[in-house]
Design a protein around this motif. Sequence first.
Motif, PDB file in Angstrom:
ATOM      1  N   ASP A 160      -2.679  26.025  20.769  1.00 56.14           N
ATOM      2  CA  ASP A 160      -3.326  26.895  19.785  1.00 56.14           C
ATOM      3  C   ASP A 160      -4.498  27.646  20.416  1.00 56.14           C
ATOM      4  OD1 ASP A 160      -1.646  26.079  17.639  1.00 56.14           O
ATOM      5  OD2 ASP A 160      -2.927  24.337  17.274  1.00 56.14           O
ATOM      6  N   TYR A 161      -5.322  26.929  21.177  1.00 61.68           N
ATOM      7  CA  TYR A 161      -6.463  27.568  21.835  1.00 61.68           C
ATOM      8  C   TYR A 161      -6.002  28.557  22.897  1.00 61.68           C
ATOM      9  CZ  TYR A 161      -9.884  24.674  19.466  1.00 61.68           C
ATOM     10  OH  TYR A 161     -10.678  24.099  18.506  1.00 61.68           O
ATOM     11  N   LEU A 162      -4.942  28.222  23.606  1.00 61.90           N
ATOM     12  CA  LEU A 162      -4.424  29.121  24.633  1.00 61.90           C
ATOM     13  C   LEU A 162      -3.845  30.389  24.002  1.00 61.90           C
ATOM     14  CD1 LEU A 162      -4.320  29.258  27.653  1.00 61.90           C
ATOM     15  CD2 LEU A 162      -2.132  28.068  27.591  1.00 61.90           C
ATOM     16  N   ASP A 163      -3.184  30.265  22.866  1.00 65.04           N
ATOM     17  CA  ASP A 163      -2.707  31.450  22.142  1.00 65.04           C
ATOM     18  C   ASP A 163      -3.877  32.341  21.748  1.00 65.04           C
ATOM     19  OD1 ASP A 163      -0.052  30.662  22.312  1.00 65.04           O
ATOM     20  OD2 ASP A 163       0.007  29.827  20.275  1.00 65.04           O
ATOM     21  N   GLY A 164      -4.948  31.731  21.270  1.00 66.75           N
ATOM     22  CA  GLY A 164      -6.140  32.497  20.924  1.00 66.75           C
ATOM     23  C   GLY A 164      -6.743  33.188  22.135  1.00 66.75           C
ATOM     24  N   ALA A 165      -6.746  32.503  23.273  1.00 70.07           N
ATOM     25  CA  ALA A 165      -7.268  33.102  24.507  1.00 70.07           C
ATOM     26  C   ALA A 165      -6.445  34.327  24.898  1.00 70.07           C
ATOM     27  CB  ALA A 165      -7.259  32.077  25.637  1.00 70.07           C
ATOM     28  N   ARG A 166      -5.139  34.223  24.777  1.00 64.71           N
ATOM     29  CA  ARG A 166      -4.269  35.371  25.088  1.00 64.71           C
ATOM     30  C   ARG A 166      -4.561  36.543  24.151  1.00 64.71           C
ATOM     31  NH1 ARG A 166       0.003  31.207  25.246  1.00 64.71           N
ATOM     32  NH2 ARG A 166       0.212  30.616  27.421  1.00 64.71           N
ATOM     33  N   GLU A 167      -4.737  36.249  22.875  1.00 63.68           N
ATOM     34  CA  GLU A 167      -5.037  37.300  21.908  1.00 63.68           C
ATOM     35  C   GLU A 167      -6.369  37.971  22.221  1.00 63.68           C
ATOM     36  OE1 GLU A 167      -4.814  35.887  17.879  1.00 63.68           O
ATOM     37  OE2 GLU A 167      -2.845  34.990  18.219  1.00 63.68           O
ATOM     38  N   MET A 168      -7.368  37.202  22.571  1.00 65.66           N
ATOM     39  CA  MET A 168      -8.679  37.773  22.891  1.00 65.66           C
ATOM     40  C   MET A 168      -8.629  38.582  24.181  1.00 65.66           C
ATOM     41  SD  MET A 168     -10.722  37.242  20.441  1.00 65.66           S
ATOM     42  CE  MET A 168      -9.296  37.441  19.376  1.00 65.66           C
ATOM     43  N   ALA A 169      -7.865  38.121  25.153  1.00 68.00           N
ATOM     44  CA  ALA A 169      -7.717  38.892  26.393  1.00 68.00           C
ATOM     45  C   ALA A 169      -7.036  40.229  26.110  1.00 68.00           C
ATOM     46  CB  ALA A 169      -6.927  38.082  27.421  1.00 68.00           C
ATOM     47  N   ALA A 170      -6.019  40.209  25.264  1.00 71.88           N
ATOM     48  CA  ALA A 170      -5.317  41.448  24.910  1.00 71.88           C
ATOM     49  C   ALA A 170      -6.221  42.397  24.132  1.00 71.88           C
ATOM     50  CB  ALA A 170      -4.069  41.123  24.098  1.00 71.88           C
ATOM     51  N   ALA A 171      -7.185  41.849  23.408  1.00 72.82           N
ATOM     52  CA  ALA A 171      -8.124  42.660  22.636  1.00 72.82           C
ATOM     53  C   ALA A 171      -9.350  43.055  23.466  1.00 72.82           C
ATOM     54  CB  ALA A 171      -8.566  41.902  21.387  1.00 72.82           C
ATOM     55  N   ASN A 172      -9.292  42.809  24.772  1.00 78.47           N
ATOM     56  CA  ASN A 172     -10.392  43.128  25.688  1.00 78.47           C
ATOM     57  C   ASN A 172     -11.670  42.388  25.312  1.00 78.47           C
ATOM     58  OD1 ASN A 172     -11.367  44.301  28.019  1.00 78.47           O
ATOM     59  ND2 ASN A 172     -12.143  46.098  26.948  1.00 78.47           N
ATOM     60  N   ARG A 173     -11.529  41.113  24.995  1.00 79.35           N
ATOM     61  CA  ARG A 173     -12.662  40.238  24.680  1.00 79.35           C
ATOM     62  C   ARG A 173     -12.659  39.090  25.692  1.00 79.35           C
ATOM     63  NH1 ARG A 173     -14.893  41.314  19.473  1.00 79.35           N
ATOM     64  NH2 ARG A 173     -16.538  40.041  20.387  1.00 79.35           N
ATOM     65  N   PRO A 174     -12.996  39.375  26.957  1.00 81.33           N
ATOM     66  CA  PRO A 174     -12.839  38.369  28.014  1.00 81.33           C
ATOM     67  C   PRO A 174     -13.689  37.118  27.841  1.00 81.33           C
ATOM     68  CG  PRO A 174     -14.084  40.243  28.832  1.00 81.33           C
ATOM     69  CD  PRO A 174     -13.564  40.617  27.464  1.00 81.33           C
ATOM     70  N   TYR A 175     -14.890  37.247  27.275  1.00 81.77           N
ATOM     71  CA  TYR A 175     -15.719  36.051  27.132  1.00 81.77           C
ATOM     72  C   TYR A 175     -15.146  35.113  26.072  1.00 81.77           C
ATOM     73  CZ  TYR A 175     -19.666  32.940  27.167  1.00 81.77           C
ATOM     74  OH  TYR A 175     -20.446  31.816  27.281  1.00 81.77           O
ATOM     75  N   LEU A 176     -14.697  35.666  24.964  1.00 82.56           N
ATOM     76  CA  LEU A 176     -14.064  34.831  23.944  1.00 82.56           C
ATOM     77  C   LEU A 176     -12.777  34.211  24.484  1.00 82.56           C
ATOM     78  CD1 LEU A 176     -14.606  36.940  20.720  1.00 82.56           C
ATOM     79  CD2 LEU A 176     -15.760  34.843  21.391  1.00 82.56           C
ATOM     80  N   ALA A 177     -12.029  34.990  25.271  1.00 83.84           N
ATOM     81  CA  ALA A 177     -10.814  34.449  25.891  1.00 83.84           C
ATOM     82  C   ALA A 177     -11.165  33.271  26.789  1.00 83.84           C
ATOM     83  CB  ALA A 177     -10.092  35.536  26.686  1.00 83.84           C
ATOM     84  N   HIS A 178     -12.227  33.420  27.558  1.00 87.71           N
ATOM     85  CA  HIS A 178     -12.674  32.346  28.447  1.00 87.71           C
ATOM     86  C   HIS A 178     -13.062  31.099  27.653  1.00 87.71           C
ATOM     87  CE1 HIS A 178     -15.007  30.066  31.324  1.00 87.71           C
ATOM     88  NE2 HIS A 178     -16.057  30.178  30.538  1.00 87.71           N
ATOM     89  N   LEU A 179     -13.816  31.258  26.577  1.00 90.72           N
ATOM     90  CA  LEU A 179     -14.244  30.113  25.770  1.00 90.72           C
ATOM     91  C   LEU A 179     -13.056  29.377  25.160  1.00 90.72           C
ATOM     92  CD1 LEU A 179     -17.351  31.585  23.922  1.00 90.72           C
ATOM     93  CD2 LEU A 179     -17.333  29.966  25.836  1.00 90.72           C
ATOM     94  N   LEU A 180     -12.105  30.131  24.634  1.00 92.67           N
ATOM     95  CA  LEU A 180     -10.917  29.506  24.050  1.00 92.67           C
ATOM     96  C   LEU A 180     -10.076  28.821  25.123  1.00 92.67           C
ATOM     97  CD1 LEU A 180     -10.072  32.331  21.538  1.00 92.67           C
ATOM     98  CD2 LEU A 180     -10.672  29.977  20.929  1.00 92.67           C
ATOM     99  N   ALA A 181      -9.964  29.447  26.284  1.00 93.02           N
ATOM    100  CA  ALA A 181      -9.196  28.847  27.375  1.00 93.02           C
ATOM    101  C   ALA A 181      -9.876  27.581  27.888  1.00 93.02           C
ATOM    102  CB  ALA A 181      -9.026  29.859  28.510  1.00 93.02           C
ATOM    103  N   GLU A 182     -11.189  27.578  27.926  1.00 92.33           N
ATOM    104  CA  GLU A 182     -11.905  26.384  28.365  1.00 92.33           C
ATOM    105  C   GLU A 182     -11.638  25.220  27.407  1.00 92.33           C
ATOM    106  OE1 GLU A 182     -13.897  23.753  30.537  1.00 92.33           O
ATOM    107  OE2 GLU A 182     -13.399  25.782  31.172  1.00 92.33           O
ATOM    108  N   GLU A 183     -11.613  25.511  26.122  1.00 90.68           N
ATOM    109  CA  GLU A 183     -11.290  24.458  25.149  1.00 90.68           C
ATOM    110  C   GLU A 183      -9.852  23.981  25.343  1.00 90.68           C
ATOM    111  OE1 GLU A 183     -11.963  21.637  22.386  1.00 90.68           O
ATOM    112  OE2 GLU A 183     -13.480  22.999  23.161  1.00 90.68           O
ATOM    113  N   ALA A 184      -8.945  24.905  25.610  1.00 85.09           N
ATOM    114  CA  ALA A 184      -7.551  24.527  25.875  1.00 85.09           C
ATOM    115  C   ALA A 184      -7.475  23.635  27.106  1.00 85.09           C
ATOM    116  CB  ALA A 184      -6.685  25.769  26.068  1.00 85.09           C
TER     117      ALA A 184
END
Length: 64
Positions: A12-36
């Motif tokens: 779930d967190y990794l899916d969110g990270a992918r969505e944030m990366a696609a939305a050009n939100r790299p820091y949020l993607a990083h935070l979600l990926a770290e939780e994953a």
Amino acid sequence: MIRDPADLTSADYLDGAREMAAANRPYLAHLLAEEAAQRTTDSDTAAGIRATYPDPTATREETG
């Protein structure tokens, strides 16, 4: 629908990270990926997740 964060999985967190990366939100993607990565039991998989979504503030160069 609001979900209990305790019920979220690494996927779930990794899916969110992918969505944030696609939305050009790299820091949020990083935070979600770290939780994953923290929720992943395999250290190689966690390292791969962290490598895919590095901390953008650690690699940012100041200009000016």
